[in-house]
Design a protein around this motif. Sequence first.
Motif, PDB file in Angstrom:
ATOM      1  N   ALA A 273       0.308  -1.580   0.230  1.00  0.00           N
ATOM      2  CA  ALA A 273      -0.045  -0.437   0.230  1.00  0.00           C
ATOM      3  C   ALA A 273       1.171   1.540  -0.083  1.00  0.00           C
ATOM      4  CB  ALA A 273      -0.735   0.048   1.147  1.00  0.00           C
ATOM      5  N   GLY A 274       2.243   1.592   0.892  1.00  0.00           N
ATOM      6  CA  GLY A 274       2.453   2.690   0.986  1.00  0.00           C
ATOM      7  C   GLY A 274       3.612   2.506  -0.905  1.00  0.00           C
ATOM      8  N   VAL A 275       3.806   1.619  -1.204  1.00  0.00           N
ATOM      9  CA  VAL A 275       4.623   2.083  -2.505  1.00  0.00           C
ATOM     10  C   VAL A 275       3.594   2.108  -3.452  1.00  0.00           C
ATOM     11  CG1 VAL A 275       6.119   0.363  -4.640  1.00  0.00           C
ATOM     12  CG2 VAL A 275       6.356   0.351  -2.339  1.00  0.00           C
ATOM     13  N   LEU A 276       2.799   1.345  -3.945  1.00  0.00           N
ATOM     14  CA  LEU A 276       1.537   2.518  -4.591  1.00  0.00           C
ATOM     15  C   LEU A 276       0.855   3.790  -4.122  1.00  0.00           C
ATOM     16  CD1 LEU A 276      -0.989  -1.117  -4.715  1.00  0.00           C
ATOM     17  CD2 LEU A 276       1.053   0.238  -6.868  1.00  0.00           C
ATOM     18  N   ILE A 277       1.350   4.428  -3.175  1.00  0.00           N
ATOM     19  CA  ILE A 277       0.819   5.288  -2.367  1.00  0.00           C
ATOM     20  C   ILE A 277       1.616   6.482  -3.021  1.00  0.00           C
ATOM     21  CG2 ILE A 277       0.074   6.669  -0.590  1.00  0.00           C
ATOM     22  CD1 ILE A 277      -1.258   4.798   0.750  1.00  0.00           C
ATOM     23  N   PHE A 278       2.861   5.924  -2.786  1.00  0.00           N
ATOM     24  CA  PHE A 278       4.231   7.204  -3.459  1.00  0.00           C
ATOM     25  C   PHE A 278       3.652   7.335  -4.830  1.00  0.00           C
ATOM     26  CE2 PHE A 278       8.490   7.130  -4.011  1.00  0.00           C
ATOM     27  CZ  PHE A 278       8.583   8.491  -4.001  1.00  0.00           C
ATOM     28  N   GLY A 279       3.781   6.394  -5.043  1.00  0.00           N
ATOM     29  CA  GLY A 279       3.486   5.974  -7.017  1.00  0.00           C
ATOM     30  C   GLY A 279       2.488   6.727  -7.680  1.00  0.00           C
ATOM     31  N   ALA A 280       1.704   7.358  -7.014  1.00  0.00           N
ATOM     32  CA  ALA A 280       0.281   7.886  -7.177  1.00  0.00           C
ATOM     33  C   ALA A 280       0.796   9.115  -6.661  1.00  0.00           C
ATOM     34  CB  ALA A 280      -0.948   7.265  -6.044  1.00  0.00           C
ATOM     35  N   GLY A 281       1.086   9.877  -5.593  1.00  0.00           N
ATOM     36  CA  GLY A 281       1.837  10.899  -5.528  1.00  0.00           C
ATOM     37  C   GLY A 281       2.498  11.816  -6.285  1.00  0.00           C
ATOM     38  N   ALA A 282       3.510  10.415  -6.351  1.00  0.00           N
ATOM     39  CA  ALA A 282       4.583  11.054  -7.689  1.00  0.00           C
ATOM     40  C   ALA A 282       3.960  11.542  -8.874  1.00  0.00           C
ATOM     41  CB  ALA A 282       6.199  10.262  -7.759  1.00  0.00           C
ATOM     42  N   LEU A 283       3.385  10.206  -8.981  1.00  0.00           N
ATOM     43  CA  LEU A 283       2.325  10.798 -10.505  1.00  0.00           C
ATOM     44  C   LEU A 283       1.775  11.746 -10.691  1.00  0.00           C
ATOM     45  CD1 LEU A 283       1.269  10.133 -13.770  1.00  0.00           C
ATOM     46  CD2 LEU A 283      -0.416   8.795 -12.120  1.00  0.00           C
ATOM     47  N   THR A 284       0.873  12.594  -9.772  1.00  0.00           N
ATOM     48  CA  THR A 284       0.044  13.853  -9.290  1.00  0.00           C
ATOM     49  C   THR A 284       1.182  14.792  -8.937  1.00  0.00           C
ATOM     50  OG1 THR A 284      -1.463  13.103  -7.582  1.00  0.00           O
ATOM     51  CG2 THR A 284      -1.023  14.877  -8.074  1.00  0.00           C
ATOM     52  N   CYS A 285       2.417  15.037  -8.623  1.00  0.00           N
ATOM     53  CA  CYS A 285       3.647  15.789  -9.185  1.00  0.00           C
ATOM     54  C   CYS A 285       4.080  16.039 -10.348  1.00  0.00           C
ATOM     55  CB  CYS A 285       4.403  15.682  -8.050  1.00  0.00           C
ATOM     56  SG  CYS A 285       4.009  15.371  -6.226  1.00  0.00           S
ATOM     57  N   ALA A 286       4.105  14.609 -10.962  1.00  0.00           N
ATOM     58  CA  ALA A 286       4.499  14.846 -12.552  1.00  0.00           C
ATOM     59  C   ALA A 286       3.372  15.805 -13.382  1.00  0.00           C
ATOM     60  CB  ALA A 286       4.890  13.535 -12.785  1.00  0.00           C
ATOM     61  N   LEU A 287       2.498  16.067 -13.290  1.00  0.00           N
ATOM     62  CA  LEU A 287       1.415  16.105 -14.138  1.00  0.00           C
ATOM     63  C   LEU A 287       1.136  17.472 -12.983  1.00  0.00           C
ATOM     64  CD1 LEU A 287      -1.399  13.034 -14.222  1.00  0.00           C
ATOM     65  CD2 LEU A 287       0.433  14.019 -15.861  1.00  0.00           C
ATOM     66  N   ALA A 288       1.664  18.444 -12.045  1.00  0.00           N
ATOM     67  CA  ALA A 288       0.660  19.761 -11.330  1.00  0.00           C
ATOM     68  C   ALA A 288       0.802  20.576 -12.530  1.00  0.00           C
ATOM     69  CB  ALA A 288       1.400  19.380 -10.415  1.00  0.00           C
ATOM     70  N   SER A 289      -0.035  21.158 -12.913  1.00  0.00           N
ATOM     71  CA  SER A 289      -0.223  22.560 -13.415  1.00  0.00           C
ATOM     72  C   SER A 289       0.594  23.985 -12.815  1.00  0.00           C
ATOM     73  CB  SER A 289      -1.293  22.808 -14.479  1.00  0.00           C
ATOM     74  OG  SER A 289      -2.346  22.830 -13.694  1.00  0.00           O
ATOM     75  N   ASN A 290       0.356  23.423 -11.285  1.00  0.00           N
ATOM     76  CA  ASN A 290       0.341  24.248  -9.823  1.00  0.00           C
ATOM     77  C   ASN A 290       1.113  24.480  -9.060  1.00  0.00           C
ATOM     78  OD1 ASN A 290      -2.087  23.752  -8.179  1.00  0.00           O
ATOM     79  ND2 ASN A 290      -2.807  24.682  -9.884  1.00  0.00           N
ATOM     80  N   LEU A 291       1.297  25.077  -8.535  1.00  0.00           N
ATOM     81  CA  LEU A 291       1.705  25.221  -7.076  1.00  0.00           C
ATOM     82  C   LEU A 291       0.552  23.659  -5.552  1.00  0.00           C
ATOM     83  CD1 LEU A 291       4.621  25.050  -5.429  1.00  0.00           C
ATOM     84  CD2 LEU A 291       3.814  27.519  -4.656  1.00  0.00           C
ATOM     85  N   PRO A 292       0.051  24.582  -5.292  1.00  0.00           N
ATOM     86  CA  PRO A 292      -1.527  23.988  -5.028  1.00  0.00           C
ATOM     87  C   PRO A 292      -1.665  22.361  -5.325  1.00  0.00           C
ATOM     88  CG  PRO A 292      -1.811  26.087  -5.245  1.00  0.00           C
ATOM     89  CD  PRO A 292      -1.160  25.499  -5.944  1.00  0.00           C
ATOM     90  N   VAL A 293      -1.377  21.798  -6.511  1.00  0.00           N
ATOM     91  CA  VAL A 293      -1.728  20.657  -6.915  1.00  0.00           C
ATOM     92  C   VAL A 293      -0.078  19.842  -6.630  1.00  0.00           C
ATOM     93  CG1 VAL A 293      -1.727  18.674  -8.722  1.00  0.00           C
ATOM     94  CG2 VAL A 293      -3.029  21.336  -8.568  1.00  0.00           C
ATOM     95  N   LEU A 294       1.021  20.907  -6.858  1.00  0.00           N
ATOM     96  CA  LEU A 294       2.305  19.979  -6.627  1.00  0.00           C
ATOM     97  C   LEU A 294       2.691  19.307  -5.086  1.00  0.00           C
ATOM     98  CD1 LEU A 294       4.919  18.782  -7.515  1.00  0.00           C
ATOM     99  CD2 LEU A 294       5.679  21.179  -7.206  1.00  0.00           C
ATOM    100  N   LEU A 295       1.772  20.417  -4.623  1.00  0.00           N
ATOM    101  CA  LEU A 295       2.032  20.109  -3.064  1.00  0.00           C
ATOM    102  C   LEU A 295       1.056  19.339  -2.149  1.00  0.00           C
ATOM    103  CD1 LEU A 295       2.427  24.384  -1.347  1.00  0.00           C
ATOM    104  CD2 LEU A 295       3.997  22.829  -1.930  1.00  0.00           C
ATOM    105  N   ALA A 296      -0.508  18.660  -3.077  1.00  0.00           N
ATOM    106  CA  ALA A 296      -0.686  18.442  -2.619  1.00  0.00           C
ATOM    107  C   ALA A 296      -0.277  16.536  -3.244  1.00  0.00           C
ATOM    108  CB  ALA A 296      -2.488  18.202  -3.247  1.00  0.00           C
ATOM    109  N   GLY A 297       0.639  16.950  -4.356  1.00  0.00           N
ATOM    110  CA  GLY A 297       0.772  15.175  -4.692  1.00  0.00           C
ATOM    111  C   GLY A 297       1.742  14.844  -3.821  1.00  0.00           C
ATOM    112  N   ARG A 298       2.683  16.521  -3.214  1.00  0.00           N
ATOM    113  CA  ARG A 298       3.806  15.855  -2.360  1.00  0.00           C
ATOM    114  C   ARG A 298       3.313  15.363  -0.881  1.00  0.00           C
ATOM    115  NH1 ARG A 298       8.930  14.741  -2.751  1.00  0.00           N
ATOM    116  NH2 ARG A 298      10.081  16.307  -1.371  1.00  0.00           N
ATOM    117  N   ALA A 299       2.473  15.885  -0.567  1.00  0.00           N
ATOM    118  CA  ALA A 299       1.718  15.502   0.973  1.00  0.00           C
ATOM    119  C   ALA A 299       1.691  13.991   0.470  1.00  0.00           C
ATOM    120  CB  ALA A 299       0.338  16.173   0.965  1.00  0.00           C
ATOM    121  N   LEU A 300       1.081  13.715  -0.567  1.00  0.00           N
ATOM    122  CA  LEU A 300       0.177  12.414  -1.479  1.00  0.00           C
ATOM    123  C   LEU A 300       1.838  11.072  -0.744  1.00  0.00           C
ATOM    124  CD1 LEU A 300      -2.014   9.966  -0.973  1.00  0.00           C
ATOM    125  CD2 LEU A 300      -1.702  10.857  -3.603  1.00  0.00           C
TER     126      LEU A 300
END
Length: 449
Positions: A53-80
């Motif tokens: 579960a930890g590995v998959l959540i980390f991957g999902a967070g990395a994907l969110t960061c890679a697709l981020a178009s603004n800083l709030p989305v990037l920060l949400a991905g980093r928190a995930l």
Amino acid sequence: MVSVALPQIGTRLSASPTGLQWVVDAYVLVYAALLVPGGTLGDRLGRKRTYLAGVLIFGAGALTCALASNLPVLLAGRALQGVGPALLVPGSLTIVRSLFHDERRRAHAIGLWSTASGLAMAVGPALGGVIVAQWGWRTVFWINVPLAAVLATTAWYAVPDVPGTGRQSGERDGDARRTGLLADLDIPGAVLITAGLAASTYATVVGQSAGWGSAVFFVSTSITVLAVGLFVRRERRHREPLVDLNLFLRRDFLAANLAGLAVFFAFVGAIVYFSIYFQHVRHQGPIAAGLSVAAIGAAFAVAAPISGRLTHRFGPLPPLTGGLLLAAAAFLSLTPIGAHSGMVLIIARFVALGAGVGLALTPMTQIAVQAVPDGRAGMASAVHNALRQQGQVFGVAVLGAIVYAHQDYLTGFRIALLTSGLVLLAAAITTLLLPTRRPRPASGRSRHQ
């Protein structure tokens, strides 16, 4: 790699310096706050399932960061992303402990587990500099997506079930009991310790930026004290405590955790400012600075597995104390550093620093996780990693405050190095709390395994 990408992130997403600081701190805050509950969940649900579960959540967070178009989305991905290692780090260490029952092999395996940290320190900054320069900041996040997929697939097939305490006979890893696997989990205790660790981390972060006398620092610190105090009171009375506080009455567990706190305060905190020293004082580029700091991680990676063998042969005290003293001496010998100091001498001291921490990390980790029965290994691992993570947060903030309290960067940097050396020297003294033991000879079976 993320720290190397920060300047480009600031330009591409129009982020302020405070926003860039939170690109790092959003991950650190969530990771530090959830480590203790994450380790306990592994004890209850099963270590393999929690690790996956930890590995998959980390991957999902990395994907969110890679697709981020603004800083709030990037920060949400980093928190995930921060949720992921809170589950997989204590899970991975308890899996290693459960798979290796022979003392010699277990010590060697924990040494290899520790080596991964050194390899990350050695490869991360230099690789990050190349990646950012060639393909842009998003690549440092994209690279984690296939990595997470490979880790999850490999673990699914290669790692056997390591059941938690909630496993009944005949049930698969993580299956719920009829009465409910989490029925007696201390949810209020989990909320309190999460709030306490999050407030502590936040207080340290904002104290560095808003000031140590600011209202937000005072409020965050007050929340920390209140939450931790209520947590301790509850755990002493609860039938199934989230953290067994009696462990801290054991000299070995207490000394190992104090050493972990001190090492990550001094070691990780100083590495951040070594990078700044090479780029701002010696005017090196990010790739050259990363390669210079990589000497620390390379020495760490070599020393950690050697420490596993020494721990089995001589017990944990000699490599732990010796490693802390070597690292302390390296820091103290670096205090005269200047803008034109010889690189050969600096690298030699970096090697001593990395080797010292590499020697110390394996025995302190082994002591911490072997202080409890297998059923609570995730809890012990989480406590140890949480204190190490808090040490890292405090180190970056406190050493940064020392560095920037002086107009001349070098003056503040030298005082920070002196502080790191003295902290590690104090940690070496705490190892005198450790009971000594005679090394046990390996069995015939062990020698041929």
